[in-house]
Each structure stands twice: as C-alpha cells, then as structure tokens.
Design an enzyme around this catalytic site. Structure first.
Site, PDB file in Angstrom:
ATOM      1  N   GLU A 188       0.755  -6.405  11.520  1.00 55.94           N
ATOM      2  CA  GLU A 188       0.658  -6.189  10.077  1.00 55.94           C
ATOM      3  C   GLU A 188       2.144  -5.804   8.779  1.00 55.94           C
ATOM      4  OE1 GLU A 188      -3.146  -4.290  10.604  1.00 55.94           O
ATOM      5  OE2 GLU A 188      -1.767  -2.496  10.252  1.00 55.94           O
TER       6      GLU A 188
ATOM      7  N   TYR B 265      -8.279   7.095  13.039  1.00 57.21           N
ATOM      8  CA  TYR B 265      -8.197   5.370  11.856  1.00 57.21           C
ATOM      9  C   TYR B 265      -9.172   4.765  12.140  1.00 57.21           C
ATOM     10  CZ  TYR B 265      -6.815   0.762  11.017  1.00 57.21           C
ATOM     11  OH  TYR B 265      -6.618  -0.232  10.419  1.00 57.21           O
TER      12      TYR B 265
ATOM     13  N   HIS C  74      -3.456 -10.776   8.446  1.00 58.50           N
ATOM     14  CA  HIS C  74      -4.230  -9.000   8.409  1.00 58.50           C
ATOM     15  C   HIS C  74      -4.841  -9.656   7.579  1.00 58.50           C
ATOM     16  CE1 HIS C  74      -2.293  -5.287   6.086  1.00 58.50           C
ATOM     17  NE2 HIS C  74      -3.547  -4.771   6.986  1.00 58.50           N
TER      18      HIS C  74
ATOM     19  N   ASP D 148      -7.846  -2.319  17.414  1.00 58.46           N
ATOM     20  CA  ASP D 148      -6.761  -2.210  17.044  1.00 58.46           C
ATOM     21  C   ASP D 148      -6.045  -0.290  17.417  1.00 58.46           C
ATOM     22  OD1 ASP D 148      -4.463  -1.525  15.206  1.00 58.46           O
ATOM     23  OD2 ASP D 148      -5.513  -2.126  13.574  1.00 58.46           O
TER      24      ASP D 148
ATOM     25  N   HIS E   1     -15.359  -5.726  10.239  1.00 59.21           N
ATOM     26  CA  HIS E   1     -14.665  -3.709  10.596  1.00 59.21           C
ATOM     27  C   HIS E   1     -16.185  -3.081  11.031  1.00 59.21           C
ATOM     28  CE1 HIS E   1     -10.274  -3.351   8.940  1.00 59.21           C
ATOM     29  NE2 HIS E   1     -10.704  -4.739   9.402  1.00 59.21           N
TER      30      HIS E   1
ATOM     31  N   HIS F 187      -3.698   0.346  16.450  1.00 60.62           N
ATOM     32  CA  HIS F 187      -2.340   0.787  15.091  1.00 60.62           C
ATOM     33  C   HIS F 187      -0.705   1.701  15.543  1.00 60.62           C
ATOM     34  CE1 HIS F 187      -3.017   1.636  10.877  1.00 60.62           C
ATOM     35  NE2 HIS F 187      -3.114   0.873  10.369  1.00 60.62           N
TER      36      HIS F 187
ATOM     37  N   ARG G 290      -0.024 -10.839  13.540  1.00 61.37           N
ATOM     38  CA  ARG G 290      -0.548 -10.338  11.956  1.00 61.37           C
ATOM     39  C   ARG G 290      -0.317 -10.664  10.823  1.00 61.37           C
ATOM     40  NH1 ARG G 290      -4.569  -8.661  11.449  1.00 61.37           N
ATOM     41  NH2 ARG G 290      -5.020  -6.699  11.202  1.00 61.37           N
TER      42      ARG G 290
ATOM     43  N   ASP H 100      -5.802  -3.508   0.947  1.00 61.08           N
ATOM     44  CA  ASP H 100      -5.410  -3.300   0.819  1.00 61.08           C
ATOM     45  C   ASP H 100      -4.014  -4.545  -0.073  1.00 61.08           C
ATOM     46  OD1 ASP H 100      -5.181  -2.152   3.103  1.00 61.08           O
ATOM     47  OD2 ASP H 100      -2.837  -2.421   2.956  1.00 61.08           O
TER      48      ASP H 100
ATOM     49  N   ASN I   8       0.750  -1.109   0.223  1.00 63.96           N
ATOM     50  CA  ASN I   8      -0.186   0.109   0.049  1.00 63.96           C
ATOM     51  C   ASN I   8       1.346   0.707  -0.171  1.00 63.96           C
ATOM     52  OD1 ASN I   8      -2.328   1.575  -0.008  1.00 63.96           O
ATOM     53  ND2 ASN I   8      -2.982   0.776   2.413  1.00 63.96           N
TER      54      ASN I   8
ATOM     55  N   GLU J 295      -8.956 -11.392   9.475  1.00 65.29           N
ATOM     56  CA  GLU J 295      -9.165 -10.133   9.508  1.00 65.29           C
ATOM     57  C   GLU J 295     -10.466 -10.915   8.244  1.00 65.29           C
ATOM     58  OE1 GLU J 295      -6.655  -6.797   9.176  1.00 65.29           O
ATOM     59  OE2 GLU J 295      -8.230  -5.736   9.283  1.00 65.29           O
TER      60      GLU J 295
ATOM     61  N   GLU K   6      -4.679  -4.962  19.493  1.00 62.00           N
ATOM     62  CA  GLU K   6      -3.796  -4.949  17.598  1.00 62.00           C
ATOM     63  C   GLU K   6      -2.716  -3.997  18.390  1.00 62.00           C
ATOM     64  OE1 GLU K   6      -6.170  -5.290  14.575  1.00 62.00           O
ATOM     65  OE2 GLU K   6      -4.471  -3.962  13.583  1.00 62.00           O
TER      66      GLU K   6
ATOM     67  N   ARG L 285     -14.183  -6.205  15.163  1.00 61.76           N
ATOM     68  CA  ARG L 285     -12.941  -5.593  15.309  1.00 61.76           C
ATOM     69  C   ARG L 285     -13.872  -3.486  15.926  1.00 61.76           C
ATOM     70  NH1 ARG L 285      -8.428  -2.065  11.908  1.00 61.76           N
ATOM     71  NH2 ARG L 285     -10.553  -1.257  11.696  1.00 61.76           N
TER      72      ARG L 285
ATOM     73  N   TRP M 237       1.373   6.966  12.317  1.00 58.39           N
ATOM     74  CA  TRP M 237       0.111   7.057  12.243  1.00 58.39           C
ATOM     75  C   TRP M 237      -0.763   5.212  11.897  1.00 58.39           C
ATOM     76  CZ3 TRP M 237      -2.686   3.571   8.141  1.00 58.39           C
ATOM     77  CH2 TRP M 237      -4.149   3.912   8.128  1.00 58.39           C
TER      78      TRP M 237
HETATM   79  O1  KDG Z   1      -1.608  -0.531   4.448  1.00 56.35           O
HETATM   80  C1  KDG Z   1      -2.858  -0.406   5.867  1.00 56.35           C
HETATM   81  C2  KDG Z   1      -3.891  -0.799   6.275  1.00 56.35           C
HETATM   82  O2  KDG Z   1      -3.579  -2.198   5.879  1.00 56.35           O
HETATM   83  C3  KDG Z   1      -3.987  -1.175   7.536  1.00 56.35           C
HETATM   84  O3  KDG Z   1      -4.083   0.759   8.480  1.00 56.35           O
HETATM   85  C4  KDG Z   1      -5.170  -1.812   8.349  1.00 56.35           C
HETATM   86  O4  KDG Z   1      -4.245  -1.898  10.033  1.00 56.35           O
HETATM   87  C5  KDG Z   1      -4.619  -2.129   9.328  1.00 56.35           C
HETATM   88  C6  KDG Z   1      -6.258  -2.797   9.925  1.00 56.35           C
HETATM   89  O5  KDG Z   1      -5.774  -3.438  10.957  1.00 56.35           O
HETATM   90  O6  KDG Z   1      -6.682  -3.746   9.011  1.00 56.35           O
HETATM   91 MG    MG Z   2      -4.252  -3.617  11.911  1.00 61.82          MG
END
Ligand code: KDG
Ligand code: MG
Length: 402
Positions: A262, A159, A312, A210, A122, A212, A283, A316, A37, A339, A236, A147, A402
């Site tokens: 991930e 996010y 994951h 998540d 999600h 993140h 993940r 993407d 991605n 996921e 996560e 999630r 991020w």
């Molecule tokens: O490319 C980044 C995404 O795959 C990510 O932000 C998604 O954190 C993610 C998830 O848990 O699906």
């Molecule tokens: Mg994630």
C-alpha cells in the site's frame, strides 16, 4: 479532442482530498484523485505548478504518451508525490475516454471478467470480544471477508481500532499524534485473537490481518507460523518492504499468505517481491501507483508469478480512486480482493457515485467513464485542514514504524 482546462480541487469533508478535474474542448470532464494522506498540498502544488501547464492542448486519448511524458519527462522518477500526481492525470483521462466512447472504463481495460468484486471490511475493537462483535456486525452487513484488529493488552492504543463514534480514521488534525508499540506484547496477543475468531465464526468467513509494517522479518515469520491453523486470507505488510529480500525470511517459514504494497508507488518497489514469489497479493493502489496505465502493467507482471491484486481502499483514497479500482478489479484476470473502508456520508455527498455494495461484493456501475462526480459547490464548503498520520514509539521511547 483536446484538453482545454485542468484544475485542482482540495476539499475536506471529514478528511482531506485532492481531486484533478480535466475538461476538454468538447465539454467532457474527467476526474482523477491525487490524495496523499498527510502530504496533500504537495501533490496539489505538483499538479498546479508543474503538471497542468504541460497537458493543456494534448489529446486526452493519448494516455500512454502522456504518462511517459510526465514520468520520463520529469527526469526525477518515482516517489509518492510525483506518482499520485501522474495518477490523477491518468485516471481523469481514462474517465474522459470512457465518457467520449459512451462506455464504462472496465470495457476499455478488457471488459467484465467477473460479475462483482469481492471486498473486505475492517472490524476492530479495543479487546478481543469487542473486535469479534464488530466481525459479527460485518457478517450481518453481508461481508464475506473481514480484516480483524484488536487492542493489545499493555498498550494504550494501536492501529485499526475504532474510536467512540465507531469509526477508525488514522489521520488526525493538528500535529502528528504519538502512539506506543511493543512487538513482544503484540505477538503474544494476535494468535489468541484469531483462535477465538475461528472458534466463534467457523471456517467459512475470510479473515485478514494488517501488521502495518511493524515487525522484523523473523518476528513476522513467527506470527505467520502461529496463525497457520486459522487459515488467514492474508497477513498484510508483515515487515517494512524497502529491503525486498526481507520477505524471503518470512516466506520460508510460513504458509500464511502475504500481502504488501500500500505504500509502494512503482512496480520497481515490488519487482523482487513478485519475481521471487515472496508475496501473494499486491496491495498497491491506482492513486499512489501512477494510475491505470502503470497499474495495468504491474498487474500483468504480477500475473506471471501467481500474484493477485488486493488493492488498498482505505478512506484516505477518495471515491474517485474507489470507482477506478472497481473498474480495474472487474476487468483484470488476476484480481484477488479489494479493500473497502466506507467513506463518511459527508464524503459520499461531495462525490456522488454509481458504485454500490451488494452481498459482500461491489459493482462499479455500468454508466460511461468512472461513474463518479464531484459536487464542487459542496466541496467548497469544506476547507483544507492540516492533518497527519500518527507516529509510533517503542516503550523505551525509540521511534519505530507506525
Ligand atoms: O494513510 C494510511 C492508511 O491508508 C493506512 O494506514 C491504512 O493500512 C491501511 C489499510 O490497510 O487500510
Ligand atoms: Mg494496511
């Protein structure tokens, strides 16, 4: 049988995908995903300019030797671009093996260990009540695991929150968008979200969250501890994982299960996390982790330490990776959860596939190989569009994760 031809197809049915198509002298085709991605063309070039010339005329059954050739033979090791390119080759070759032997790939990985693969969807909303409405929608669709992410009072956007069209797609066309972040506001809010979710949905539904990669280890420890009464399936990416020993701090303070990986592209990214039992779920994905050949070893290593997989499966990762993951999840013993972020209809039309969702579970299909195709004519209609993941700044302007 020999590899006669290999080509890279870049298509953008709503978002960018990089697909490797490998053809043999016996007319069998295999597909592999090499999507990274926001950095898609780097993998496309790595494949076209450096990898494809080295795999022609090789025996597609020699997945172990070809994997080692591309990994050790490159001298430069690891990294998401290299490992996604190796994965694209590896997955395409396993697809070819399955087709040549007229059997689904899961049979080559150990056969069926289960009838279906537990998946999580999600749910998200701009506030708690909207997030819970989305959880209810997922429950109605049959999900047994969801999630949950919600907007944070005081932050303009964060996010995992769907846009006006009801979808969440983090990569945006143009230059990277910028978001703002405050761990203080987030930590104040998330326990309230899950208290309310348990109040509304009871104990049965599996709930995930998540973080993140945004918290420091001690902040993540605090969150895990405060979420304990709500029995999450997992928390996560609580903290960035470059320093694997950070997870020791989180682990020592909380019994909330932890998932990470991930962004990993090698088992070495998770070596300490696994052998110290600092995580519960790995993940990593088949595309960024180097394909079946690498991930089977990673999963077997994790199994020794009671770590299960939770691959994951964001949009993407193309339908080729989703199909591959479902074969893998069906076969291995230490599968935990998968996921599932459903692809757009446009993407599904470009990649017709056999896998299907039934009653909270996914099945890979029983046809030969991976059971996923690429409609090249349709793919050619969607030209590559540069897109980036967002960046995050703290409220004082400091760049953060991020
Ligand atoms: O490319 C980044 C995404 O795959 C990510 O932000 C998604 O954190 C993610 C998830 O848990 O699906
Ligand atoms: Mg994630």
């Amino acid at each position: 049988m020999k590899i006669a031809k290999a080509s890279v197809i870049v298509t953008s049915p709503g978002r960018n995908y990089v697909t490797l198509k490998v053809e043999t002298d016996e007319g069998i085709c295999g597909l592999g995903d090499g999507t990274l991605n926001g950095r898609e063309l780097a993998v496309a070039s790595y494949l076209t300019d450096h990898v494809i010339p080295c795999i022609l005329d090789r025996d597609p059954f020699q997945t172990e030797d070809i994997w080692q050739y591309l990994y050790r033979g490159a001298y430069w090791r690891r990294g998401p671009v290299t490992m996604s390119a190796i994965a694209a080759v590896d997955v395409a070759l396993w697809d070819i093996k399955g087709k040549a032997l007229n059997t689904p790939v899961y049979n080559l990985l150990g056969g069926k260990s289960r009838d279906g693969v537990l998946v999580y969807g999600h749910a998200g909303g701009k506030d708690v009540e909207q997030a819970l409405e989305d959880v209810a929608r997922h429950k109605e669709m049959g999900f047994k695991a969801v999630r949950v992410q919600s907007g944070i009072p005081g932050l303009a956007a964060t996010y995992g929150i769907p846009n006006a069209s009801g979808r969440y797609e983090p990569a945006e066309r143009g230059l990277p968008p910028e978001y703002e972040w405050s761990s203080e506001l987030y930590l104040r809010h998330v326990p309230k979200l899950f208290a309310r979710a348990r109040e509304v949905f009871g104990d049965e539904l599996h709930l995930l969250h998540d973080c993140h990669h945004r918290l420091t280890p001690i902040e993540a420890a605090r969150l895990g501890k405060e979420l304990e009464p709500f029995h999450l399936f997992w928390m996560e990416d609580p903290t960035p994982a470059e320093l694997q020993e950070s997870f020791k701090i989180v682990r020592e303070h909380t019994t909330t299960p932890i998932a990470a990986g991930e962004v990993f592209n090698s088992i070495w990214d998770a070596h300490d996390l696994i052998r110290n039992q600092w995580i519960d779920y790995l993940r990593m994905s088949l595309v960024h982790g180097g394909g079946f050949t690498a991930m089977k070893k990673a999963a077997d290593f994790a199994a020794l330490y009671h770590v299960r997989t939770g691959f994951h499966g964001a949009t993407d990762l193309s339908p080729v990776t989703m199909a591959a993951a479902l074969h893998f999840d069906t076969a291995i013993h230490n599968f935990g959860i998968q996921e599932l972020m459903p692809h757009s209809e446009e993407t599904d039309r470009v990649f017709p596939h056999q896998y299907a969702f039934r009653d909270g579970m996914m099945v890979p299909g029983d046809g030969p190989g991976l059971g996923v195709d690429l409609d090249e004519k349709l793919a050619a209609r969607y030209e590559y569009q540069r897109a980036y993941l967002p960046i995050n700044r703290k409220l004082d302007g400091t760049l953060t994760d991020w």
